[in-house]
Enzyme design. Structure first.
Site, PDB file in Angstrom:
ATOM      1  N   HIS A 258       2.918   6.049  -2.350  1.00  0.00           N
ATOM      2  CA  HIS A 258       3.985   7.046  -2.272  1.00  0.00           C
ATOM      3  C   HIS A 258       5.106   6.862  -3.282  1.00  0.00           C
ATOM      4  CE1 HIS A 258       2.115   8.651   1.288  1.00  0.00           C
ATOM      5  NE2 HIS A 258       2.074   7.434   1.804  1.00  0.00           N
TER       6      HIS A 258
ATOM      7  N   ARG B 110       0.834  -1.210   0.000  1.00  0.00           N
ATOM      8  CA  ARG B 110       0.000   0.000   0.000  1.00  0.00           C
ATOM      9  C   ARG B 110       0.864   1.253   0.000  1.00  0.00           C
ATOM     10  NH1 ARG B 110      -0.117   4.221   3.000  1.00  0.00           N
ATOM     11  NH2 ARG B 110      -2.017   5.395   3.130  1.00  0.00           N
TER      12      ARG B 110
END
Length: 115
Positions: free
Chosen positions: A79, A74
């Site tokens: 990011h 995730r």
């Protein structure tokens, strides 16, 4: 309003269903259809986000689920999206997601751990 752990488990299973539908189209369709990769990434992001928000007690009910790796994926998708390896993403869809669903479903049948 915060979601309950049972709702988050439901979110994981619902997102896994979407990921499974993408995988069902096959590897070539996954890599060639411009909609499939972002759809898979979003589904895996939801799985990771829900996993991040689960209580320690609920996560402990599923000791065979690799929660740390799910959370790391995730983080990568969110990011460091430019580093996502689409072949590795395919492997996750094809192998890890079905295992995750099976493990959660089997774990939900088991009584809570004592201790």
């Amino acid at each position: 309003m915060s979601r309950s752990d049972s709702e988050r488990i439901g979110d994981i299973l619902a997102a896994a269903e979407i990921a499974s539908k993408v995988a069902a189209e096959g590897r070539q369709a996954f890599l060639s259809n411009w909609k499939n990769i972002p759809t898979a990434e979003r589904a895996l992001h939801i799985i990771g986000e829900a996993a991040t928000k689960l209580s320690d007690e609920t996560a402990a009910r599923y000791p065979d689920v690799p929660w740390r790796q799910i959370r790391r994926l995730r983080t990568l998708i969110t990011h460091e999206y430019h580093k996502v390896d689409h072949e590795a993403l395919w492997e996750t869809l094809e192998k890890s997601v079905p295992t995750l669903v099976r493990t959660i479903r089997e774990g939900s049948q088991a009584p809570p751990p004592s201790g």
